[in-house]
Structure formats: C-alpha cells, structure tokens
Design a protein around this motif. Structure first.
Motif, mmCIF file in Angstrom:
data_model
loop_
_atom_site.group_PDB
_atom_site.id
_atom_site.type_symbol
_atom_site.label_atom_id
_atom_site.label_comp_id
_atom_site.label_asym_id
_atom_site.label_seq_id
_atom_site.Cartn_x
_atom_site.Cartn_y
_atom_site.Cartn_z
ATOM 1 N N THR B 5 13.486 48.534 21.783
ATOM 2 C CA THR B 5 13.132 47.253 21.168
ATOM 3 C C THR B 5 11.943 47.389 20.225
ATOM 4 O OG1 THR B 5 12.845 44.910 21.608
ATOM 5 C CG2 THR B 5 11.555 46.418 22.977
ATOM 6 N N HIS B 11 12.029 35.306 23.507
ATOM 7 C CA HIS B 11 13.224 35.259 24.345
ATOM 8 C C HIS B 11 13.812 33.858 24.242
ATOM 9 C CE1 HIS B 11 12.633 39.205 26.146
ATOM 10 N NE2 HIS B 11 11.335 38.929 26.117
ATOM 11 N N TYR B 14 20.433 31.921 25.036
ATOM 12 C CA TYR B 14 21.429 32.439 24.092
ATOM 13 C C TYR B 14 22.672 31.572 23.969
ATOM 14 C CZ TYR B 14 19.267 36.572 22.298
ATOM 15 O OH TYR B 14 18.462 37.410 21.586
ATOM 16 N N ALA B 162 23.473 43.884 17.094
ATOM 17 C CA ALA B 162 22.516 43.189 17.966
ATOM 18 C C ALA B 162 22.983 41.759 18.224
ATOM 19 C CB ALA B 162 21.134 43.183 17.327
ATOM 20 N N CYS B 164 21.537 38.871 17.515
ATOM 21 C CA CYS B 164 20.440 38.276 18.276
ATOM 22 C C CYS B 164 20.338 36.778 18.093
ATOM 23 C CB CYS B 164 19.127 38.941 17.899
ATOM 24 S SG CYS B 164 18.703 38.747 16.159
ATOM 25 N N GLU B 203 22.670 44.734 21.643
ATOM 26 C CA GLU B 203 21.835 44.162 22.701
ATOM 27 C C GLU B 203 22.554 44.272 24.040
ATOM 28 O OE1 GLU B 203 20.418 40.218 21.922
ATOM 29 O OE2 GLU B 203 18.925 40.913 20.496
ATOM 30 N N VAL B 230 17.340 42.491 24.837
ATOM 31 C CA VAL B 230 17.752 41.171 24.360
ATOM 32 C C VAL B 230 16.507 40.394 23.940
ATOM 33 C CG1 VAL B 230 18.951 39.041 24.936
ATOM 34 C CG2 VAL B 230 19.689 41.203 25.944
ATOM 35 N N LYS B 231 16.280 40.351 22.649
ATOM 36 C CA LYS B 231 15.081 39.682 22.153
ATOM 37 C C LYS B 231 15.312 39.325 20.694
ATOM 38 C CE LYS B 231 11.092 41.963 21.817
ATOM 39 N NZ LYS B 231 9.828 42.614 22.185
ATOM 40 N N TYR B 232 14.855 38.159 20.296
ATOM 41 C CA TYR B 232 14.989 37.745 18.905
ATOM 42 C C TYR B 232 13.727 38.139 18.133
ATOM 43 C CZ TYR B 232 15.618 34.820 14.845
ATOM 44 O OH TYR B 232 15.759 34.396 13.563
ATOM 45 N N GLN B 234 15.936 40.885 17.202
ATOM 46 C CA GLN B 234 16.293 42.288 17.359
ATOM 47 C C GLN B 234 17.191 42.789 16.215
ATOM 48 O OE1 GLN B 234 15.464 44.613 20.338
ATOM 49 N NE2 GLN B 234 15.782 45.575 18.373
#
Lengths: 323, 438
Positions: B5, B11, B14, B162, B164, B203, B230-232, B234
């Motif tokens: 990452t 976070h 989703y 990803a 994201c 992700e 899992v992160k925006y 990404q």
C-alpha cells in the motif's frame, strides 16, 4: 427523463461521519468522568462553578454573534466546551461571579476578537484562566482539600490547608513537614487543586478515549508528558510526582491538543508537546509560580504558526532541484 | 504475501456487495446511440460521416485529430440521423453523431489475429486504430503512453485492478470472468512497450480475482499479481506505482519518468478483444448500482442513454437524490439522464434522496485530518484557506499543483469544507494564468 430534482454537486459524494459538533461533544464526554469526580470531591460549589462557566460562555458567544449579525453557532458545542474547560482549571473556592467574568473573557477576548472558532490564536479557556490569575491572584490560589482527603496526612495538613501539592513542593514544605503525598492520592485525585486537574486516572481515561477515536493525536500528550518526565530526572525532581501533580494531564490531553491552536503537522505536534513540557518545567523550577502548564501552552500557541511553517512535510515526489 | 500500500488515504465503506457477485449481463442493443467526439483527454475527434450515411458496427464515425486524440466508432449499425451538439456527461453540449439502429447488427471488424502475429509497432497502431483510451475514468489515449519521450524507456507495465472507488465492480467482474483477456491484453501492452516486466495490482477485497488471475498468469512468469491493501485512493496511478514497485513518480511528472506505464483492466480487455476479434472500442462494462431496483454490471454499447441503463435495472427505488457517473469519490453528478455512456463511464450510481445530507461548510478548525490522509503529503487545510483568502501564490507554494483531486481531504473534513472542490477551481485558475503569461 428525470421527473424529479436531483442534487448536482462536485465530487466527492460521500462523507465521513465526523463533524466539528460531534468532536466537541466527544471531548465533553471524555471530560465527564473528571467533571463528575470534581463534583463528588468538592461538592455542589464545583457544580455551580461548572454550570456558571458554561452558561456564561455560551451566552457570551450568542450575544456577540447576534450583535455582529453573524450566524449563531452556539450549537456546535465549542463555547460550552470552553466554559467547561475553564471551570476545570480553577479552584473550587472561586466566587461564581469571577468565573463568569473569566468565561466572558475566554469567549470574547480569547475567541471572537480573532473572528470566532478556527481563527483564534490562543486556547480560549486558558486565556480566561490567565486573565483570572492576573486579576484575582489570591482568589485564584485559595485552595481547599476534598472533604475526605485528610486521612493520610492527619493534622499536619491543617497547617497547609491552603496549598496544592505543587505549592507544598515549591515551598519546600514537603521536606520541612516530612510529608509525603502518596502517588495514589495524586492518581485518584485525593488532593487539593483545581476542579478538573486532581484525578490523573480519570483524565487519562478520557484522553485515551479521544486518542483511540482519533479526535486528538497522541503526539502532543506523549511528548508533553515525556518531556516533563525527562526534565524532572535532569533536575533531580521526583518525575512521577511532577507528572501526576498539577494540571499536566488536563493540559496535555485536553488543552494542548486543541485543534485550532496546535500545529497541523505531525512533526510540529511533537515539537509543540516538547515545548510545553520544557516551559512548564522552567516555570515550576525557576519561575515565581508553582505551576506552569497554562502559560506553557499559551506560549506554544503563539509559536504554532512558526512550527507549521518549519515542519512542512516533504511532498510525495517532491523534486529538489527545481530550476 | 502481505498486501502492499501507500501512506495516508482513507478507509471507506465500499458498498460493493450489491453487484460484486453478479455476472456481467449483455444489455440488448439500443434503438439509438449518441456518440460524442470527445470521450477522452486531448483534441476532439473530427466527424467523418454525414446525416443519412449508413454505418456498420465498427465503422469510424469521428476520426482522431492529431496524436493526442482518439477515434470514435459506430457501436450499432444503422443510419446517421443527426450530427450536432448533444448533452454530454462533462456538463456541456458536445458535438456528437447520432445513429438509429437498423437491427441488422452488421459489422465491419478487421480479421482477428494471434498476438504473436503482431509486432510492437503494429500493436501501438492497433491501440490508435480502435480508439483505445484509459477506461478507468481519465480517458487518456492509450497509444500515447507507449511512445515515451526521447531518452525515456518503458521498463514496466502495470494493470490497475485496484478498483478503489466504492460501489464499482465492473473491473472486478472482468477480472473474474475474462481472466484470459486481461492477461492477453497485458501481454500485448508489454510487447508494445518492449518490456518483460508486468504487474496486476488488485485490492485484497477481491480474493476471487486475485486467485483466478494468479492461475491465468501461471504460464507467463513475467506477470506478477500483487495484492494491495483496501484503501482509497489505492488505484490512483502514482500511489499504485509506489505500492507495487516502491518507485516515486516525481511531482509534476508522469509514470514514464520512472519507466512505468499504467493501464486499466477494461483497457487491457478491450485491447485483447481488438486482437482476437478485430473489434474496436464500441462497448464497455458499466456498474449500475445504488438506489436502483436491480443493481447489475452491464455490457453496454457506447452511446446508450443512461436512462435506458436505469430502466434495464428496473428503475429507481424511491426518489433519486443524486445521480453520479462513476464512483462517489470522483464521479461527476448529473442533472439529466439522457446522457450517453462514453468510454470512461465506469458506473451509474444513484443515491436516494434520503441518503443525501447537504452539510453547511464552517471555518477550518485546523484538526489536520486532511493532512493525515493526503496521499501526496500536502496540507489541504492550509491550501483551502489560502484559496479562500484569494492568495493563489501561497496555494501554489503549498503544492496545490501536486494534488490529484482524490477527495480524501474533503471526505474526512469535520467542518464539511469543500476542500478538493476549491482546489480544482484554483488549479484551473492557476493553469489559465500560466497560459496567459506564456
């Protein structure tokens, strides 16, 4: 075709749940244990001071905003929080009208003269406290002990009933009277002092709650407390006593971490905490006052813009050789 | 393997479960398509048909103008009924070709080929011929990336899996359902770039995609599948590159400055289909989700009206409050539904009226949450205040031009300040000033 009106706004179209209002309420919630304790320890006079301070703080904000025809924002809770914080920094013996003046000064001179929430340079509650200390130094330093605190020191304490633990230490009376204040008393708050500063444990619980919920950053309290601890060792003071006595827990977790008046950079926050610790110890050891938390934070508030400027984080992909 | 990452980021919830396990559905050909000449970054394409012309699927209706541009192909067969400005997801009316479907389904595809039969140069030409652009949302003409500026060399090709952005699952479904095409597309891109180093970053909330692609890529040791946290954001190009390779693209620079090209999953699949079937970019997968009765991943002909997609998903549940083309973090909100699906339309997200809270912005309280989450290590709060004070020079010295507009700062702001919106506005203003001065 769309037969209904829709919102057309630029992205992002989703939002985190945190709001300024919610954060203020969380800080007040974090202060609740220490606040309740002060009422139990000092009785209804403590409750009276707290309510009075909060009412006057909110009323001052409302009046100023009405008078200046600005939107009234008392519902965001920040004025109430300032009032609560101010009350927690004063002695339970303070006359109610003095705390009322302090609350008016906090909100008026500490906050709205700069333009209101977000624009103030200094922590409003500490401005109020500093004003009270300068105006009524005797009333502000007339301490009393919680009703059940006398057990451990017996009759000797009668002789020192008007002093906080730091007073006693400063005047060398702990030594002359051969008095030792148990750490447990400092931890639980079974000592004299201002309303909210006595119980280190309850303040710590609130502070940890705010750190875990990410309302405040751990960097300021940790560097503040750490600096006090280390400097105590350097100056051959009892480090545990120095950390637990006085207003450091209240200051480090609830005053120095004030969003508006502390640095926005992570590095800046560490320097900020260290600065608070150093100035606190300088005042305690070399200054005229037994306690220096209030002034140390106010002085560091003034340094905050400078710290922000000196600790600008390195940008991702920043190019050094920019022609 | 530990998920890789980047620093900062947020976070998000989703909300991908509504469509993540739903197979892609071929939406029937629409009766009419509207094909704007601008579906990409760069010069608009030039219309090369006239009202009354008969076109087959795959015929060029607007030709790329210059190098940084992309051709537009007929996505249905029929008669050109109009050539003129039409509503566009970008907000303004844009020149477009309208085609009425004759139902014949006649195509004019080139013959399909094997990847081995094509040289790197031929592949680059193919990208250009089929009007390929970045289908993740940016819409940059793909072939341009494969002609690196003098002195630069492409060493690595990365596919961005990803995804994201919350809600979207179109890339996820492609990876699960068309793994061979994803791999073939990447192999073609690596051939065009002349490199043996390929990655697909995914992700870890898409374990099925990671598993299936790992299997599909097993026969080609040059291709590495990289699980990502899992992160925006990404999937933001520079963050993706940093997470996968550890390389840092210089501020103001392009991935090619560190020898990397990044492409989207859908872009790779479209390229693979062009090789195998001779099919140009005439359709794409669109995730229709949120407050619709039957959220789905649809394979849609370009130019299909968004309202038909909503109808195909059985309409709105309740009253729509906001309609976003793309994901909720960066997609533009729309005020009408008679807009064509274009090459960059990854999703149609409907937010119910009850979901929408219009928050009043209040003064910055310097909480620094935006500083903590900014992946570019900027100080969005100070930039926002500088812009508000009209001090664009200060905003520039704080690095505003490095901002990639991911919106993380605005997402976390407790004062509900429109930080990224003011930044977009100021960036455009600064760029305009620079053009004027030069």
């Amino acid at each position: 075709m769309l037969d209904t009106q829709v919102v057309v706004s630029p992205a992002p179209h989703i939002k985190d749940v945190i709001t300024t209002e919610k954060a203020m309420k969380m800080v007040m919630l974090a202060l609740l244990p220490a606040t309740l304790f002060s009422v139990i320890a000092f009785g209804f006079k403590a409750l009276g001071l707290i309510v009075c301070s909060m009412v006057f703080a909110v009323a001052t904000e409302y009046t100023i905003q009405k008078a200046l025809k600005k939107p009234v924002t008392v519902y965001d809770g920040s004025a109430a929080l300032t009032g609560l914080l101010l009350a927690l920094t004063v002695t339970p013996e303070l006359p109610w009208w003095m705390i009322a003046v302090g609350a008016v000064v906090s909100i008026g001179l500490g906050k709205h003269i700069f333009g209101g929430l977000g624009y103030n340079m200094f922590n409003p509650a500490l401005i109020g406290r500093a004003f009270l200390l300068a105006s009524w130094p005797v009333a502000m330093t007339t301490w009393s002990w919680p009703s059940k605190a006398l057990g451990w020191a017996g009759n000797q304490v009668d002789a020192v009933s008007g002093a906080t633990a730091l007073n006693l230490e400063k005047m060398g009376m702990l030594k002359t009277l051969n008095l030792e204040i148990p750490y447990a008393n400092l931890l639980w708050g079974n000592i004299s002092g201002s309303l909210g500063e006595t119980s280190a444990v309850l303040l710590l619980i609130g502070g940890l709650y705010l750190i875990v919920t990410k309302v405040i950053d751990w960097r300021i309290p940790v560097s503040f407390l750490g600096t006090v601890f280390v400097l105590s060792l350097v100056f051959q003071k009892d480090p545990i006593f120095q950390v637990l006595a006085g207003g450091i827990f209240l200051g480090a977790f609830f005053m120095a971490t004030d969003w508006v008046t502390s640095p926005v950079t992570k590095k800046g926050r560490i320097y900020f905490g260290i600065g608070c610790g150093v100035i606190t110890m300088l005042i305690r050891i070399f200054g005229g006052y037994p306690e220096g938390v209030c002034y140390s934070i106010l002085i560091m508030n003034a340094v905050t813009p400078l710290l922000d400027r000196l600790t600008v984080p390195k940008r991702f992909g920043e190019v050094k050789a920019h022609a | 393997m530990r998920a890789k990452t980047f620093q900062g980021g947020v976070h998000l919830h989703y909300h991908k479960e509504a469509t993540a396990s739903k197979p892609i559905v071929d939406m029937p050909e629409p009766k009419q398509v509207i094909l704007p000449v601008q579906q990409h970054i760069g010069a608009p394409a030039e219309v090369c048909v006239q009202v009354g012309d008969e076109v087959k699927i795959g015929d060029v209706v607007a030709k790329a103008k210059g190098f940084v541009s992309a051709s537009v192909h007929a996505s249905i067969a029929g008669k050109v009924t109009a050539v003129g400005p039409m509503p566009h997801p970008g907000g303004r009316n844009v020149m477009a070709v309208t085609i009425e479907n004759d139902g014949s389904g006649a195509t004019s595809f080139a013959a399909g080929k094997e990847l081995d039969a094509l040289s790197g140069d031929e592949l680059k030409q193919l990208m250009q011929d089929i009007g390929l652009v970045g289908m993740g949302g940016a819409g940059f003409p793909t072939h341009v990336k494969y002609y690196p500026p003098e002195g630069k060399k492409i060493e690595t090709v990365i596919l961005n899996g990803a995804e994201c952005e919350p809600y979207l699952t179109c890339d996820h479904r492609l990876m699960v359902e068309e793994p061979e095409k994803v791999i073939l597309g990447l192999q073609a891109m690596m051939k065009a770039a002349g490199t043996d180093d390929g990655y697909i970053g995914i992700e870890v909330n898409k374990p099925d995609a990671i598993e299936i692609l790992t299997k599909a890529a097993a026969s080609d040791p040059r291709i590495k599948i990289v699980p990502l946290e899992v992160k925006y954001p990404q999937g933001e190009e520079k963050m993706l590159i940093h997470a996968i390779t550890g390389k840092v693209v210089p501020a103001g620079g392009l991935p090619v400055d560190v020898g990397i090209v990044v492409n989207n999953i859908a872009t790779a699949v479209t390229l693979a289909e062009a090789i195998l079937e001779g099919k140009p970019l005439i359709s794409r997968i669109v995730t229709v989700t949120g407050a619709v009765k039957n959220p789905q991943n649809l394979r849609v002909r370009l130019g299909t009206s968004v309202s038909e997609l909503v109808d195909y998903c059985e309409g709105f549940t309740g009253t729509p409050g906001r309609i976003v083309l793309g994901g909720p973090m960066t997609g533009p909100a729309q005020y009408r539904l008679d807009l064509p699906v274009i090459k960059t339309t990854s999703g149609v997200l409907v937010q119910d009226r009850g979901q929408i809270k219009l928050l009043e912005s209040s003064p910055c309280v310097r909480c620094a949450r935006c500083v903590d989450v900014c992946p570019y290590n900027l100080m969005p709060c100070l930039i926002g205040c500088a812009i508000e004070a009209g001090d664009l020079a200060q905003a520039e010295s704080l690095g505003i031009m490095d901002c990639r507009e991911c919106g993380s700062c605005t997402f976390v702001c407790p004062a509900s300040r429109p930080i990224v919106q003011t930044i977009k506005y100021a960036k455009a203003k600064i760029a305009a000033q620079k053009r004027k001065n030069s």
